[in-house]
Design an enzyme around this catalytic site. Sequence first.
Site, short mmCIF file in Angstrom:
data_model
loop_
_atom_site.label_atom_id
_atom_site.label_comp_id
_atom_site.label_asym_id
_atom_site.label_seq_id
_atom_site.Cartn_x
_atom_site.Cartn_y
_atom_site.Cartn_z
N GLU A 190 65.15 20.93 -4.27
CA GLU A 190 63.87 20.42 -4.79
C GLU A 190 63.83 18.90 -4.77
O GLU A 190 63.78 18.24 -5.81
CB GLU A 190 63.59 20.99 -6.18
CG GLU A 190 63.49 22.51 -6.13
CD GLU A 190 63.19 23.18 -7.46
OE1 GLU A 190 62.48 22.59 -8.28
OE2 GLU A 190 63.68 24.31 -7.67
N GLU A 298 64.87 32.20 -2.64
CA GLU A 298 64.65 32.50 -4.07
C GLU A 298 63.38 33.35 -4.24
O GLU A 298 62.57 33.13 -5.16
CB GLU A 298 64.53 31.21 -4.89
CG GLU A 298 65.73 30.30 -4.77
CD GLU A 298 65.74 29.12 -5.73
OE1 GLU A 298 64.97 29.12 -6.72
OE2 GLU A 298 66.53 28.18 -5.49
#
Length: 392
Positions: A190, A298
């Site tokens: 991220e 994910e």
Amino acid sequence: MGRLGGCVNTGSARSRLVSWVVGVSVISMLFATGATACVALPAPAPPQPPDCTDPVCPLAAAARGRGIRVGAAVEADDLISNPAVADAVRRHFTSVTTENALKLSVVRPSPTLWNWGPADTVVAFAETNDLEVRGHTLAWVNESGSQNGLPAWMRDLNDPSEFRTAILDSVSAVVGRYQGRVDRWDVVNELFEYPVGVQAPSAFDRLGPDYVAELFEVAHAADPGAELWLNEVFTEVFPAKGDALVALVSSLRDRGVPIHGVGLQTHLTLSPAAPNPGSVSGLVARLRALGVEVAITEFDVPLGPLRTEQQQVDIYRQVTAECLSAGCTEITVWGVGDAFTTLDTAGQRQNNPLLAAFFSLPSTPLLLDVNLRPKAAYAAVVAALQRTPTPG
Ligand code: 9MR
């Protein structure tokens, strides 16, 4: 689902302003989407989920047959305390991701305390059961809204040289400890802000402007055989993040930085709508053209008033097929089954108001139900694994 079964994309791009009202705040985002003409078609019946008591269940069998991985995020405590979880992981999946065990906040909660127990448990379980391991994650950069895996003591090191020593020593120690045992690492997680694809300001800026390359180099030195990955969220929603990923990976590859893969998290929690057709396959193809592997890392697809079980099934099928058609090498879901999703936790719902606004509690976003039985979404992923052609 209507988008797949009854709609024709005309291909003409246009912008759509989507406003989501969340409590007292209004969040507006610009999306690029194709104009779509719909005809009413009856929704197809969800595929019957397979029952599986075999040692190798259809999901793992289909992935092995195709030469790719299917994975689940796991926690050591769940593997230890619940034999049914361990059993489900070894029968349905071929890879595990350490959900929290390898975040620096868990591994090194204070300067002198190394907490290896949870990660050792997951890695040993994987070795015993012939599963691959994705080590998640060494440097979670974007701090917006949630803990980013950095222990507080490290975050508080304002002196750049002290911060540098703490981070780089930790990365070396963690990767070095599992040399030859963790197959791939989410080195950087991220990195970009959203909706725009600019690098998020963070504590890691204390390392200097080229710290992403440096982190990959340090991890590579600690285990030259491990695959090193970037992992990013919401790329299917924000095209600018995909563009930023492509530009960064291109620059890293040009400079010989050891980066081997890009993970697309694919938490479908910002909107009940399915990802725009082509948004996943397009980005996967662009990244693969740079010479890196790409995976869904994910995956979860929560249910809500605007997303039915049939739509969940269709989204799992659509996104998996898109990813595979463009050459993805892994599909990993964020939890073994619906009882273990992080999306139902208070912290997640506070950090993502759209999740709280659009999705049910429980959100049942995964492939196995609360009793660890395969769902219709599981059958859809198996079908996509079996039927999607590989790229030419
Ligand atoms: O599932 C994880 C949850 O248990 C943790 O509390 C949280 C903060 O460390 O992180 C969750 O996992 C996140 C992952 O590490 C990075 N991408 C988003 C995941 C869901 O928030």
